[in-house]
Design a protein around this motif. Sequence first.
Motif, PDB file in Angstrom:
ATOM      1  N   ILE D  76       0.860  -1.173   0.000  1.00 16.62           N
ATOM      2  CA  ILE D  76       0.000   0.000   0.000  1.00 16.62           C
ATOM      3  C   ILE D  76       0.902   1.230   0.000  1.00 16.62           C
ATOM      4  O   ILE D  76       1.923   1.240   0.667  1.00 16.62           O
ATOM      5  N   ASP D 136      -4.421   3.895  -2.471  1.00 14.19           N
ATOM      6  CA  ASP D 136      -4.828   2.515  -2.696  1.00 14.19           C
ATOM      7  C   ASP D 136      -6.348   2.452  -2.613  1.00 14.19           C
ATOM      8  O   ASP D 136      -6.941   2.952  -1.663  1.00 14.19           O
ATOM      9  N   PHE D 138      -8.478   0.003  -2.135  1.00 15.52           N
ATOM     10  CA  PHE D 138      -9.130  -0.747  -1.066  1.00 15.52           C
ATOM     11  C   PHE D 138      -8.868  -0.114   0.290  1.00 15.52           C
ATOM     12  O   PHE D 138      -9.748  -0.084   1.147  1.00 15.52           O
ATOM     13  N   ASN D 139      -7.667   0.403   0.474  1.00 16.38           N
ATOM     14  CA  ASN D 139      -7.362   1.107   1.709  1.00 16.38           C
ATOM     15  C   ASN D 139      -8.331   2.263   1.909  1.00 16.38           C
ATOM     16  O   ASN D 139      -8.798   2.531   3.019  1.00 16.38           O
ATOM     17  N   LEU D 195      -4.811  -2.878  -7.206  1.00 19.09           N
ATOM     18  CA  LEU D 195      -5.611  -1.997  -6.366  1.00 19.09           C
ATOM     19  C   LEU D 195      -4.969  -0.625  -6.202  1.00 19.09           C
ATOM     20  O   LEU D 195      -5.592   0.278  -5.671  1.00 19.09           O
TER      21      LEU D 195
END
Lengths: 275, 104, 126, 495
Positions: D76, D136, D138-139, D195
Motif C-alpha cells: 500500500i 490505494d 481498497f485502503n 488496487l
Amino acid sequence: MRYLYLLLVVLSASVLFYATLDFPQWGDPNSPASLHVSPVYLQRSLEDTSVPNVVTSVLADYRGYDTMFETTVIFTAGLACFVLLRVFAPKMKDTYYRHIQSGVVLHIKGQTTLLDGSRDFERIDSRWVPADIILKTISRFLIPFIQLFALYVVAHGHHSPGGGFQGGVILGASIILLSISFDLRTGLEKIHERGLGLFSATGVFIYTGIGALCLILGKEFLNYGVLSKILPVDPVMARSLGIFGVEVGVAITVMAVMVSIYNYVSSEGRLDEGL
Amino acid sequence: MLLALCSILIILGMVFLLGGSVGILRLPDFYTRMHPAGKLDSMGSLLVNLGVAIYVALDFNLANLLTSIKVLLIAVFIYLSSPTATHCIVDAAIRAGLEPWKKG
Amino acid sequence: MDSILEFIVGRYNYWLYILLMMIGLYAMISKNNLTKKIVGMNIFQTAIILFYISIGFKKGGTIPILEHTSHAVEVSHFVNPLPHVLMLTAIVVSVSTFGVALALAIMIYREHGTLEEDEILKCLEQ
Amino acid sequence: MSGTMTYHFSVILVTFGLLLSFITYAMTWIKRSLCLPFAVLSIGFLSYCSFSLFILVIERGPFEYYLGGWPPPIGIAYYIDELNAFLSLLVYLVALINLLCNRERFLEKQGDRIGGTMALYILFITGLNGILLTADLFNLYVLLEIASLTGYALLAIGDKRQAPFASLNYVFLGTIGACFYLLGVGYLYIKTGSLNMQDVSRLITQIPKSPTILSGFIFILIGIWIKMGLFPFHIWLPRAYTNTFGPISSLIAPLGTKVMAYVIFRVILFVFGKEFSFEIYSLGHVATLFGVAAILYGAITALRQTDLRRMLCFVVITEIGYIVAGLGVGNINAIRGSLLHLLNDVAMTFCLFLSADHLIVNTGTKIEELKGVFQKTPFGSSIYVLASLSVIGIPPSPGFFGKWYLLQGSLEAQNFWVFGAILLSSLLNTVLFFRTFEEGYYHHTESPSYGPKKTSLSAYGGILASGLLVVLMGLLAHPIVGHIVDPFLLRARLP
C-alpha cells in the motif's frame, strides 16, 4: 413507491449483469486478477516472510496497513456501542437477593449494594430463572476446550487457516457462552467492563505500536524486517515474528470488543440484568 | 472392504440427515420439530463423521491418523453440544408457556 | 450451442451473487421494519463477499498454504490469496456495521417503543 | 535525520491519530478527567504534524510513502501532494478549533462517556486524513468505513428522539454507498488485478471500452455520491445533521462531505483519467445535470426551512452542487473553481455551523426565535454574518473566488445552465441569509426572558479563529490557486 424501489433494484441489477458479459470465465487461472499481482505474493511469501500461509502473510505484512485499520474498525464498533448505549447512572430499580441455601428471594425497593459481598446471598435479576443444570455443566466442560482451540487458532495462523481475527472471535465466543449459560453477572465477574475496555485498546495499541516501533528503528511503518535490530533473528524471521505479534494484538482486541458488544447490546447498556 | 464400510456409513448418515430435515418441515408444532432437529441430526453427523474418519485413515500414516482423530473429536463435540442446545430451546419454550400440540 | 453453454457455466455464479445482492438491497430500501432492514444490509454485504471470493477462484486450485520446499511455487495450483485478505476486512467491517446498527436500533426502541418505520415517523412528526 | 523524519510525518499523521485515540479511550478506565485535555493535546500534536507535512510538500513537491516498505502494487502506498496535504491541514485545524471551542459542552453532554466520545472524534478525523492521503483503492474503502462508523456514532449523540433514527437511516444509505464503492473496486480488480490507483489507471488505458470498467466506474461514482450527499442521494443528510449535537454537526458537516468530494476528483482525474471520463464516456453531461439539480434544489428548499440548522444543511447541498457542476463543465477554469470552492467551503461551512450553533445555544433552533440575537451576542452574530456573506459570494470573501472561476469556466464552455444556476442560487442565498439577518437585527424582543448564556473565553476564541480562517482563505486565494490547486491540475494532465 414500491415500484420505484423495484425499478431501482432492477436497474442496478442490470448494470451489474451487463458487466458480467465481459468477465473472464469463472475459475479461469489466466484471468487478469490472477496474473497481475497475486502470483508475486504466492512466489515470494516464503522467502520474504517465511510464512507458508499466504493469506496470513498478505494480511499482516504486504497489506498489513489495511489490517491495522480493520482492527481499528472493530475497535470503533466497540467504542460506538459504549458511547451510544452505556448508561452510567441506572434508574432507581429494585434489587433482588437470593439466599443460596434456602432459595428465599429478598426484594429490596431501590438500588442497593447492601448484600453484595455476602457469601450466603447472591444478586439476581428480576426475571431470574434457576440456571439449567445440564446447560451449566456442559458449558463449564466445553469452555476450556473452546479457549484452548482459540489459542491454537491464533498461534497456528502461520501454517494453517487461522489467525488473530478467527482466534479472537472464538475466544470471545467462549466468554459470551459463559454469559449466556449462566447470566451476564457471572460473565462480568470473570472479565469486567474495565478489563474489556483496556484490553480492546491494548490490542490495537500493540498492532499500531509494532508499526511505530519499526518507524522508530528507522524504516517505514510496519516494515517488520527492521525488528531484527532488537530481536536476535534475521530480517526474514523478524517479519514472521512481527506478523505473530500483530496477530496477538488483533486477537486481544477482537475478543474484548466482541464480548463488550454482547454485553452492551444484551443489557441495553446497563450491564445489569442482561439476556 | 473398508471403503464399502465408510460409504455405507456416510450414506446412512445422509439418510438420517434427510429424515431430520423432512421432519423439521413436516411435523406439526415446535416441540415435535425439535425432536428430529435434535436426534436425527446428531445421529446423522455421527455417522457421516465416522465414515469420513475411516476414509481418511485408509491411507495409514501419522498425519492422516491425526486428521481422523480430529474428525472424531468433531463428532464428540457435536454429541455434547447439540442435545444441550435442543434441551435449552425446549426448556425455554416450556418456561415461556408454549402449549404442546394436542390434536390428532 | 456449446459456446452458449460455456458462456453460462462461466458466469452463472456471478449472476447468483447479483441476485443475492439485489435481495439484500431491496430489503434494505423497501422494508418497513428496521430489523428487517438491518438483516437486508447483512445479506447485501455477504453477497459482495461471496462475489469477491469467486473472483479469486482458480479451477483446480487449492488453499494458498505453501509447503516448505525448495522448488518454485506453481502459481496456478493455488487460488488467488488477495481477495481472501480483502474480504476478511469486509467481513470485519460488516460485523462492525451490524453492531453499530443494532446499538442504534436499541436506542430507537428505548425511545419510541417500536421498530416500525412508519410508526416512528408518525411519532416524530407530533 | 530530520529530513527522513519529516518524510515520515505522512504516516505519523494517521497512525499516531490511531494511537492517541486508543490511549484516550483507555483513559476512560484509568482516570476520566484526563480524557479531554489529552484529546486536545493530541489533536494539537497532529495539527503540528500536518503543518510540517504541508511545509515539506510545498518545499519538495509531491512524494510517495511505501507502507511496510513494499512498493506498490504489492503493498500500500501513500501519495502526498500539495492539495491533500493542505486539506489534511484544514481538517485538523477545523477539528482543533471545534474541540477548543466546545470543550465544556462536550463534557456537559457526554459526562462519563467523554473518553469514548473523544476517541471517536479523533478516529473520525484520522479516518478522513487516511482517505485524503492514501493511494490505494481498497485502503480507501477501509478508511471510509472508519470515518463512516465513527460518523454514525457521533451523529447519534444529540436529540434523543430524532438523532438515533436519523443516524440509522444514514447507516443504511452509507452502507449502500460504501458497498457500491467496494463493488466498483471489485469490478476494476477483476479486469486489472491491481488496487493501486496509479497502477489501475495505467491498466485501464489499455482496455478503455470494457463494460466491466464502465460499470465499476458507475458504481464507484454512485457510492461516493451517496456519501457526499449529492442531490438525489442526499436524503440522509439534512435529518442527520440537523438533529445531532451542535459541536458534532459543526465538525462533520464541513468535513465529511468535502473529503468525499475530494475523493471524486482523485478517482476521476487520477484513476479513470480525463480521457476515460470525459471523452469516451460523457461524464460531463451527467455531472452537470446532477450538479445543477443539486444547486437549484438546495437553494430553493433552503428557503422553505424554518429551522436554522436544517436550512444550513440545504446550503451544504447547494455547495456540493457547485463542486460537482464545476467538475461537469470540465474545462480547467471550472475544475480549478470547484477545487478552490471545495477548500474554501471547509472553512466557510465550518464557520457558518459553528457560529450558528452559538446563536442556537443563545436563542433556539427556529429562525423566528433569532429575534434580537444581534444585541444579545453581537460577536457571535457578526461572525455568522461574515460566514454567510462568504457563502453568498461577496467579493473579498473566499466564496467569491471559487464562484468566479466557476462562472468563468462555464462561460468558456458555453454552459449556460451552470452559469445561470450559480447566479440564481447566489441570489436565492442572499434572500435566505438576509431573512435571518433581518430577524436577528431588526426585530427586538421586548421581554428577553433569557439573557445571553454564559460563554467561555475559549468558545469566543474558537469562533473568532473560525472567522479568521475564512478571512485568511479569502486573502490567500491567489497563492492557494497558484501553489496548491494548479499543480494538482497539472499532474492530472488537464490542458
